[in-house]
Design a protein around this motif. Structure first.
Motif, PDB file in Angstrom:
ATOM      1  N   PRO A  93       7.440  44.690  77.878  1.00  0.00           N
ATOM      2  CA  PRO A  93       7.395  45.592  76.717  1.00  0.00           C
ATOM      3  C   PRO A  93       6.068  46.358  76.702  1.00  0.00           C
ATOM      4  N   LYS A  94       6.145  47.665  76.850  1.00  0.00           N
ATOM      5  CA  LYS A  94       4.919  48.477  76.897  1.00  0.00           C
ATOM      6  C   LYS A  94       4.963  49.573  75.855  1.00  0.00           C
ATOM      7  N   THR A  95       3.798  49.913  75.384  1.00  0.00           N
ATOM      8  CA  THR A  95       3.700  51.050  74.470  1.00  0.00           C
ATOM      9  C   THR A  95       3.817  52.326  75.304  1.00  0.00           C
ATOM     10  N   ARG A  96       3.936  53.431  74.614  1.00  0.00           N
ATOM     11  CA  ARG A  96       4.059  54.690  75.348  1.00  0.00           C
ATOM     12  C   ARG A  96       2.813  54.997  76.165  1.00  0.00           C
ATOM     13  N   SER A  97       1.681  54.408  75.754  1.00  0.00           N
ATOM     14  CA  SER A  97       0.456  54.629  76.539  1.00  0.00           C
ATOM     15  C   SER A  97       0.314  53.593  77.658  1.00  0.00           C
ATOM     16  N   GLY A  98       1.341  52.763  77.823  1.00  0.00           N
ATOM     17  CA  GLY A  98       1.333  51.855  78.974  1.00  0.00           C
ATOM     18  C   GLY A  98       0.699  50.500  78.715  1.00  0.00           C
ATOM     19  N   LYS A  99       0.352  50.223  77.466  1.00  0.00           N
ATOM     20  CA  LYS A  99      -0.260  48.916  77.166  1.00  0.00           C
ATOM     21  C   LYS A  99       0.819  47.856  76.964  1.00  0.00           C
ATOM     22  N   ILE A 100       0.633  46.708  77.587  1.00  0.00           N
ATOM     23  CA  ILE A 100       1.604  45.631  77.391  1.00  0.00           C
ATOM     24  C   ILE A 100       1.456  45.092  75.969  1.00  0.00           C
ATOM     25  N   MET A 101       2.577  44.955  75.267  1.00  0.00           N
ATOM     26  CA  MET A 101       2.499  44.397  73.908  1.00  0.00           C
ATOM     27  C   MET A 101       2.607  42.874  73.975  1.00  0.00           C
ATOM     28  N   ARG A 102       1.460  42.273  74.110  1.00  0.00           N
ATOM     29  CA  ARG A 102       1.419  40.822  74.266  1.00  0.00           C
ATOM     30  C   ARG A 102       1.925  40.083  73.038  1.00  0.00           C
ATOM     31  N   ARG A 103       1.750  40.727  71.892  1.00  0.00           N
ATOM     32  CA  ARG A 103       2.200  40.112  70.643  1.00  0.00           C
ATOM     33  C   ARG A 103       3.682  39.721  70.770  1.00  0.00           C
ATOM     34  N   ILE A 104       4.471  40.614  71.349  1.00  0.00           N
ATOM     35  CA  ILE A 104       5.901  40.353  71.495  1.00  0.00           C
ATOM     36  C   ILE A 104       6.134  39.225  72.506  1.00  0.00           C
ATOM     37  N   LEU A 105       5.412  39.297  73.605  1.00  0.00           N
ATOM     38  CA  LEU A 105       5.583  38.255  74.633  1.00  0.00           C
ATOM     39  C   LEU A 105       5.187  36.884  74.086  1.00  0.00           C
ATOM     40  N   ARG A 106       4.151  36.875  73.266  1.00  0.00           N
ATOM     41  CA  ARG A 106       3.704  35.616  72.670  1.00  0.00           C
ATOM     42  C   ARG A 106       4.780  35.049  71.745  1.00  0.00           C
ATOM     43  N   LYS A 107       5.349  35.925  70.925  1.00  0.00           N
ATOM     44  CA  LYS A 107       6.399  35.482  69.994  1.00  0.00           C
ATOM     45  C   LYS A 107       7.587  34.905  70.758  1.00  0.00           C
ATOM     46  N   VAL A 108       7.985  35.560  71.815  1.00  0.00           N
ATOM     47  CA  VAL A 108       9.122  35.069  72.595  1.00  0.00           C
ATOM     48  C   VAL A 108       8.771  33.705  73.194  1.00  0.00           C
ATOM     49  N   ALA A 109       7.571  33.585  73.728  1.00  0.00           N
ATOM     50  CA  ALA A 109       7.150  32.317  74.331  1.00  0.00           C
ATOM     51  C   ALA A 109       7.118  31.206  73.288  1.00  0.00           C
ATOM     52  N   GLU A 110       6.735  31.576  72.072  1.00  0.00           N
ATOM     53  CA  GLU A 110       6.678  30.581  70.985  1.00  0.00           C
ATOM     54  C   GLU A 110       8.065  30.271  70.442  1.00  0.00           C
ATOM     55  N   GLY A 111       9.053  31.061  70.828  1.00  0.00           N
ATOM     56  CA  GLY A 111      10.414  30.859  70.329  1.00  0.00           C
ATOM     57  C   GLY A 111      10.626  31.496  68.970  1.00  0.00           C
ATOM     58  N   GLU A 112       9.712  32.365  68.561  1.00  0.00           N
ATOM     59  CA  GLU A 112       9.826  32.998  67.234  1.00  0.00           C
ATOM     60  C   GLU A 112      10.467  34.369  67.339  1.00  0.00           C
ATOM     61  N   ILE A 113      11.677  34.375  67.802  1.00  0.00           N
ATOM     62  CA  ILE A 113      12.283  35.672  68.093  1.00  0.00           C
ATOM     63  C   ILE A 113      12.759  36.409  66.854  1.00  0.00           C
ATOM     64  N   SER A 114      12.803  35.711  65.702  1.00  0.00           N
ATOM     65  CA  SER A 114      13.266  36.404  64.502  1.00  0.00           C
ATOM     66  C   SER A 114      12.146  37.243  63.889  1.00  0.00           C
ATOM     67  N   SER A 115      10.900  37.035  64.337  1.00  0.00           N
ATOM     68  CA  SER A 115       9.796  37.778  63.716  1.00  0.00           C
ATOM     69  C   SER A 115       9.017  38.593  64.746  1.00  0.00           C
ATOM     70  N   LEU A 116       9.747  39.364  65.513  1.00  0.00           N
ATOM     71  CA  LEU A 116       9.078  40.131  66.568  1.00  0.00           C
ATOM     72  C   LEU A 116       8.288  41.321  66.048  1.00  0.00           C
ATOM     73  N   GLY A 117       8.559  41.729  64.818  1.00  0.00           N
ATOM     74  CA  GLY A 117       7.851  42.888  64.267  1.00  0.00           C
ATOM     75  C   GLY A 117       8.439  44.177  64.821  1.00  0.00           C
ATOM     76  N   ASP A 118       7.674  45.224  64.645  1.00  0.00           N
ATOM     77  CA  ASP A 118       8.148  46.553  65.006  1.00  0.00           C
ATOM     78  C   ASP A 118       8.174  46.727  66.525  1.00  0.00           C
ATOM     79  N   THR A 119       9.357  47.018  67.056  1.00  0.00           N
ATOM     80  CA  THR A 119       9.431  47.243  68.506  1.00  0.00           C
ATOM     81  C   THR A 119       9.816  48.694  68.819  1.00  0.00           C
ATOM     82  N   THR A 120       9.870  49.499  67.763  1.00  0.00           N
ATOM     83  CA  THR A 120      10.353  50.870  67.973  1.00  0.00           C
ATOM     84  C   THR A 120       9.358  51.746  68.739  1.00  0.00           C
ATOM     85  N   THR A 121       8.084  51.351  68.729  1.00  0.00           N
ATOM     86  CA  THR A 121       7.104  52.173  69.432  1.00  0.00           C
ATOM     87  C   THR A 121       7.108  51.904  70.934  1.00  0.00           C
TER      88      THR A 121
END
Ligand code: 6R9
Length: 640
Positions: A597-625
């Motif tokens: 998952p990368k932003t339009r400027s190419g930065k990896i959104m670690r916040r999302i990867l962390r949530k998935v790793a933690e198993g907290e997939i219901s609270s991924l936050g905004d992924t539209t960007t």
């Protein structure tokens, strides 16, 4: 009774004394530390206690003073403690005989080793890398370097050849000290062979001194390698200590940060000495007859400050253990405590959690009567582990000190003093005298009052503060002193409770803490990316029952790898990490993905990867960007 110099050292014995010492340390720091430093052995006293410019990362303590730290660890005690045990060595195998060294014997062994170093051309200021098992010769070797003013850099003997080479080259070490092999539980590891492999890419090294431990045959490189026991045959048992400047570097210790390359944290002589000694005596409330055991390896900072320097400066008896908590069984720690009548025990939450998982009988079948104080270090201790430790090990009789500090701080910064200041589960507690913690907002504004949370920073210099990162002062400034001007930035987040006790929450940067060991996510990614199957990777930490944090790696494979078996690729990635860093950095989970998952400027959104790793997939936050929101669904689907 001859006058005992170390009994004159400042020692806090009540809560009132703590508050009084703390107040003085903040109001008149120079006077406070001058008093604390007074009873050490100085060749020449300082002209100025502190010269500090935090914004420039410049901190000089006891300016102009001359000393040698080993005179304070060893010679100073000979008048009153020559026959007292300095080191008890407990080997990996309980059936092997343990060994005890008195202060007189340790003094002699250090002098002999120092003479061997001299005879092999080591001079003041030279860098000596030490890659050795947890045997007495490791402690002796470290002190021998300090005796002659060489800068020691200990490399934990679990690091790989590549990791050794990186450190040796960064330090431009000329000499490496090692052993034939080491024991770790049921395993034996050919340490010298790992060093040989590392040194193929280390042109600065001209001498390797090998200590015989397992009696294994090793290849000795002509003109470069010598056996310690042969070199030590005829050397004198005394060796004059080199006179060092207060600010001369004592050691370099490599530690991970948020960037890819581990940095060489440099500590100086006088400030580090005063800090290690003061914090050791006060946190553990050391008494003359204590048998003190810190389970850390000397390859980490805890081993430097609280297995070696702190205890020896205080004239204590320090136990050194070669093995692991679970060999031959999960009762080993408790067996050793009973066997040697250990009174103070200092270990890491990860060890406690691994022993909690074993049947309770493993601990209940030992008396543990000798214990008086328990300590914890390296990572936040969860409530369950805290209570288990307090109840089953300390029998609700021993205060637990949860000591927060870092390689960069040289010694303990925030902790209870055993039985003196409050000890609250999951809280490190109150700061040491001389330590002024603050909580900052992300923008760097100080957060006043209690019941608040923020970035943990330290406002004023203290004697043990990091002096520089070896060979690159700007890096130290950028990492620790530039983020918030006038403060030392810790990289940790913390909360201050209603009584002003600090609770460390964890890292706020890209550092993960696995079993109390620090790794930069970028450092592990760099290693993974060396694998030929890999195009890109992203590593995050996630909560792990025993290790505190586990390593979760998301990996994008090359098109050529598409037809390969996934299990095969994963095994090969693990192999690469073990070769690049060492077994301690093995990921717990590897997920092969087609995109990150990368932003339009190419930065990896670690916040999302962390949530998935933690198993907290219901609270991924905004992924539209995101550039491609669909990769998130794929990642969730393939989650391990
Ligand atoms: C001494 C040592 C430092 C990092 C530090 C923090 C974590 C250490 C802790 C703790 C909560 C404690 N840490 N002690 N977190 N409570 N009592 O471990 O040094 O290897 O440099 O690690 O470890 O996150 O920033 P080091």
């Amino acid at each position: 009774m001859p006058d005992n110099p170390t009994t004159k050292h400042a020692r806090i014995r009540s809560l009132e004394e703590y508050h009084e010492a703390y107040r003085r340390s903040v109001e008149t720091p120079e006077q406070f530390w001058a008093e604390v430093a007074e009873p050490f052995t100085w060749r020449r006293k300082w002209t100025k206690v502190l010269d500090s410019d935090m914004a420039a990362g410049r901190n000089e303590w006891f300016q102009g003073a001359r000393l040698n730290i080993t005179e304070n660890c060893l010679d100073r005690h000979l008048a009153t403690r020559a026959n007292k045990l300095a080191i008890i060595y407990e080997p990996n195998d309980p059936k092997t005989r343990h060994l005890r060294l008195t202060y007189r014997e340790l003094h002699q062994e250090v002098c002999k080793f120092a003479n061997v170093l001299h005879n092999n051309g080591v001079e003041k200021g030279d860098r000596v890398c030490i890659y050795m098992p947890m045997i007495p010769q490791l402690a002796i070797a470290v002190l021998a370097c300090a005796r002659i003013g060489a800068i020691h850099s200990v490399i934990f003997a679990g690091f790989s050849a590549t990791a050794i080479a990186d450190r040796v080259n960064d330090a431009q070490a000329t000499v490496v000290l090692t052993a034939d092999g080491l024991n770790r539980g049921a395993k034996q590891i050919p340490v010298k062979r790992v060093v040989d492999e590392a040194l193929e890419t280390c042109p600065s090294v001209r001498r390797v001194i090998v200590v015989e431990h397992l009696g294994w045959p090793v290849q000795m490189k002509e003109g470069r390698d010598v056996w310690y026991h042969e070199e030590a045959e005829d050397v004198p048992k005394t060796c004059p200590a080199e006179e060092m400047d207060a600010e001369d570097p004592l050691f370099i210790l490599y530690t991970s940060g948020s960037t890819g390359k581990p940095k060489g944290v440099v500590h100086s002589t006088a400030g580090y000495m005063v800090w290690a000694d003061y914090t050791f005596r006060n946190v553990f409330q050391i008494e003359e007859n204590d048998i003190y055991w810190c389970t850390a390896d000397i390859g980490w900072v805890t081993g430097h400050s609280y297995l070696l320097y702190g205890p020896l400066l205080a004239g204590s008896t320090s136990l050194m253990f070669e093995g692991i908590p679970t060999y031959p069984d999960a009762g080993r720690f408790w067996e050793v405590i009973d066997k040697h009548s250990v009174s103070i025990f200092y270990t890491a939450p990860t060890a406690i959690r691994s022993l909690m998982a074993a049947p309770l009988d493993n601990v209940l079948s030992y008396s543990l009567d000798s214990l008086r104080v328990l300590g914890s270090v390296g990572e936040p201790i969860n409530e369950e582990a805290w209570y288990w430790y307090y109840q089953h090990v300390g029998k609700e009789r021993c205060p637990v000190v949860d000591t927060w500090w870092q390689t960069e701080t040289g010694g303990i910064m925030i902790s209870a003093m055993a039985g003196i200041t409050p000890s609250k589960p999951t809280h490190a507690g109150l700061p040491m005298p001389g330590v002024q913690p603050v909580l900052l907002t992300q923008e760097g504004k100080e957060i006043e009052g209690n019941n608040e949370e923020g970035y943990l920073a330290i406002k004023h210099s203290w004697p043990g503060i990091i002096r520089t990162t070896y060979g690159d002062h700007e890096r130290a400034v950028q990492t620790y002193f530039a983020p918030y001007k006038g403060y030392y930035f810790t990289g940790d987040g913390a909360r201050r409770d209603e009584n002003g006790l600090y609770r460390i929450i964890g890292r706020v940067d890209d550092v993960i803490n696995v079993s109390g060991h620090r790794f930069g996510t970028a450092e592990i990614e760099n290693a993974i990316n060396q694998n030929q199957n890999v195009v890109e990777s992203a590593v995050v930490g996630y909560p792990h029952d025993v290790k505190g944090q586990g390593i979760y790696a998301y990996v994008i494979c090359s098109p050529e790898a598409a037809n390969k078996d996934k299990a095969h690729i994963e095994a090969s990635i693990i192999e690469t990490i073990v070769a690049e860093i060492g077994k301690i950095a093995k990921p717990d989970k590897i997920q092969i993905v087609s995109g990150l998952p990368k932003t339009r400027s190419g930065k990896i959104m670690r916040r999302i990867l962390r949530k998935v790793a933690e198993g907290e997939i219901s609270s991924l936050g905004d992924t539209t960007t995101l550039l491609d929101p669909a990769v998130v669904d794929e990642i969730i689907e393939g989650r391990k």
